[in-house]
Design an enzyme around this catalytic site. Structure first.
Site, PDB file in Angstrom:
ATOM      1  N   ASP A 205      37.364  38.206  37.175  1.00 54.92           N
ATOM      2  CA  ASP A 205      38.110  39.412  37.954  1.00 54.92           C
ATOM      3  C   ASP A 205      39.349  39.315  37.559  1.00 54.92           C
ATOM      4  O   ASP A 205      40.218  38.250  37.371  1.00 54.92           O
ATOM      5  CB  ASP A 205      37.717  38.700  39.366  1.00 54.92           C
ATOM      6  CG  ASP A 205      38.719  39.635  40.531  1.00 54.92           C
ATOM      7  OD1 ASP A 205      39.455  40.565  39.774  1.00 54.92           O
ATOM      8  OD2 ASP A 205      38.664  39.110  41.521  1.00 54.92           O
ATOM      9  N   HIS A 377      42.401  38.207  45.658  1.00 55.07           N
ATOM     10  CA  HIS A 377      41.772  38.155  44.089  1.00 55.07           C
ATOM     11  C   HIS A 377      42.546  36.833  43.518  1.00 55.07           C
ATOM     12  O   HIS A 377      43.787  36.688  44.003  1.00 55.07           O
ATOM     13  CB  HIS A 377      41.945  39.251  43.585  1.00 55.07           C
ATOM     14  CG  HIS A 377      41.199  40.461  43.778  1.00 55.07           C
ATOM     15  ND1 HIS A 377      40.118  40.730  43.447  1.00 55.07           N
ATOM     16  CD2 HIS A 377      41.505  41.478  44.709  1.00 55.07           C
ATOM     17  CE1 HIS A 377      39.445  41.822  43.920  1.00 55.07           C
ATOM     18  NE2 HIS A 377      40.591  42.285  44.875  1.00 55.07           N
TER      19      HIS A 377
END
Length: 561
Positions: A205, A377
């Site tokens: 990610d 994130h």
């Protein structure tokens, strides 16, 4: 670091025993994440999300990944694995299942519950396979192991895909909050164990790869949320994503602590929080949540409303409150808490909403003036940790715009990954893992597929361009009655204009231009109505630009006299 080149051709057939990876969305953009893995003649799909449109895409509801390259191979798809329940990972599933309804859909309890509620609206009953961290399941030639990861929604998973070509570890969206609200941390022990076994390709990610350090813990928002509940003189209106269970949990806890009652506003919010509560992911103290009707009977300082609209979406509750188009009337002394991030590109819409709310007398608390949001994130520090633990042989950054992918690739190289084995791809680029090496071998079509009302793929780049032209430059319809024998005007043309500055005399100067165009066409023997229409359109467009510096959409209509 290998980058795709614009001159990439269609990829050759996959070498026997190789593994092919194609992202059909999520690379070069934040959203519509979808990755297709091909091995031994079968396909495994990880995630199938949507992207929300920008201001340059008027009339578009959502944007889907492009299924063109797999459409004639849908029978080879052994499963769709969903990493978590956010729209940018599950929103496209209904459209994929429309094309083949019995593809097994694999996911965790909460993810599948959110998906099933969404599919119900589309009238689809999916074949689901429920998994949890620690499970290992085979789907055709793909052996999938699921690993717990922490994200801004509960029950998120990473997936390790073992094939005879090697092992892929796909993180999904993740961060490494060490004090998560549900005590379910990213399982770095599993990452390390998989690293020991040997991860041949690591898909990570990239969303926060440019942000140094570590992402703040979700719990650090408690003081700011608690302060709002404690000090707000009247109502508190909280806006959040409809799937952000952890954030809403903190809001409920703080409201309860300060003797406030809570009501959910907005269909998706009511639906998702109902699901999360039923499945035990949202712990609701008894008597805390009431209907909006009951809330109206309470004094203002006992009231909390939780609604969607954190991204300034035009129809969401908050934007409608800001424009006084909602049953909830914002007034002096109300506090509005925006408990979410700004999606890149949406800032203007959100500031418009903040200004609107402030104008009615509300105090708006947002991430710009208080600690009310943390990202879902991993930042650079966490990503580097993962590279050092997993020690991957090849790396392919996913989920992000170019700058994020590049930053993530640089991090991998700094931890010692060979630069030649870091692959920066974009949507549609074919990456093959053969004999332990990942490399770019070609590309497949991967354009934007627009959902416009009930129509999928009906809106094209060209029609969006027309819409922008209509919005910015206006439209002029020219109705010309032409004598079939001479090819000249039988009478003066009619002009119908919308959104183009004009008065009764504006179009008089263009009549000779049209006459001249028709005369030239007659000399050259052009009598076909369609060709004449195009000639007139071009002539009027040139005139409009020369005299008015405008480029309206010209619609020519020729009638034979």
């Amino acid at each position: 670091m290998s980058h795709p080149h614009p001159e990439l051709k269609a990829a050759p057939p996959l070498p026997e025993g190789g593994l092919r990876v194609i992202a059909l969305g999520g690379l070069g953009e934040i959203g519509r994440n979808m990755t297709v893995f091909e091995h031994a003649g079968k396909l495994l799909i990880v995630d199938c999300g949507v992207l929300f449109p920008e201001e340059t895409q008027p009339g578009v509801d959502v944007i889907l990944p492009d299924f063109t390259s797999i459409r004639d191979r849908l029978d080879d798809v052994v499963a769709v694995v969903l990493t978590h329940g956010h729209e940018d990972h599950i929103g496209g599933v209904p459209y994929l299942l429309r094309e083949r309804s019995d593809i097994p859909v694999v996911g965790s309890k909460l993810t599948l519950a959110f998906l099933e509620a969404k599919l119900k609206e589309h009238g689809i009953r999916p074949r689901t396979v429920r998994v949890r961290e620690g499970d290992r399941r085979g789907f055709g030639p793909f052996d999938c192991e699921f690993v717990a990861v922490n994200h801004s929604i509960p029950d998120s998973l990473a997936v390790a895909i073992r094939t005879s070509a090697g092992m892929v570890l796909h993180t999904g969206d993740f961060k490494m909050d060490q004090f998560p609200l549900d005590d379910r941390i990213t399982d770095l022990r599993a990452f390390a164990r998989l690293g020991e076994e040997g991860v041949d390709l690591f898909l990570t990610d990239s969303t926060n790869a440019e942000v140094p350090g570590f992402t703040t813990s979700e719990r650090e928002l408690n003081p700011a949320i608690e302060q709002v509940m404690r000090t707000a003189p009247r109502r508190v209106i909280v806006s959040s994503f409809a799937s952000h269970v952890h954030r809403i949990q903190q809001v409920l806890d703080a409201a309860h602590q300060h003797g406030r009652k809570v009501a959910f506003v907005g269909r998706s919010m009511v639906r998702n929080m109902g699901i999360a509560r039923d499945l035990g992911y949202l712990k609701v103290p008894s008597g805390l949540v009431v209907s909006t009707k009951e809330l109206e009977k309470l004094p203002d300082h006992k009231v909390t409303l939780v609604c969607t609209g954190s991204q300034g979406e035009p129809m969401a509750a908050l934007s409608r409150m800001a424009t006084r188009d909602h049953q909830i009337r914002i007034g002096k002394g109300d506090t509005v808490l925006l408990a979410s991030s700004l999606i890149p590109g949406n800032e203007n819409a959100i500031y418009r909403v903040i200004n609107g709310l402030t104008r009615w007398g509300a105090h708006v608390v947002h991430k710009g003036n208080a600690k009310v949001h943390v990202s879902g994130h991993a930042s650079a520090g966490e990503l580097v940790y993962c590279y050092n633990i997993v020690k991957p042989r090849n790396v392919m950054p996913v989920h992000g715009e170019w700058r994020h992918l590049q930053a993530n690739g640089d991090l991998a190289i700094r931890t010692g990954v060979d630069p030649d084995r870091v692959v920066i791809a974009e949507d549609g680029v074919v990456v093959d893992l053969v004999d332990g090496r990942a490399s770019i071998t070609g590309k497949v079509p991967a354009g934007n597929v627009y959902v416009d009302g009930m129509e999928v793929g009906g809106a094209t780049e060209a029609s969006l361009k027309d819409r922008l032209t209509l919005a910015e430059e206006g439209v002029v319809t020219v109705v010309a009655i032409v004598d079939a024998d001479t090819g000249a005007l039988a009478e003066a043309p009619d002009f119908l204009a919308r959104g183009f500055v004009h008065d009764d005399t504006t179009f008089e100067p263009v009549i000779p231009v049209i006459e001249k165009t028709l005369a030239t066409a007659a000399e050259e023997g052009v009598g076909d109505a369609h060709q004449l229409e195009q000639l007139i359109a071009r002539a009027v467009a040139n005139w409009a630009f020369r005299t008015h510096r405008r480029k309206p959409l010209i619609i020519p209509v020729i009638i034979d006299a």
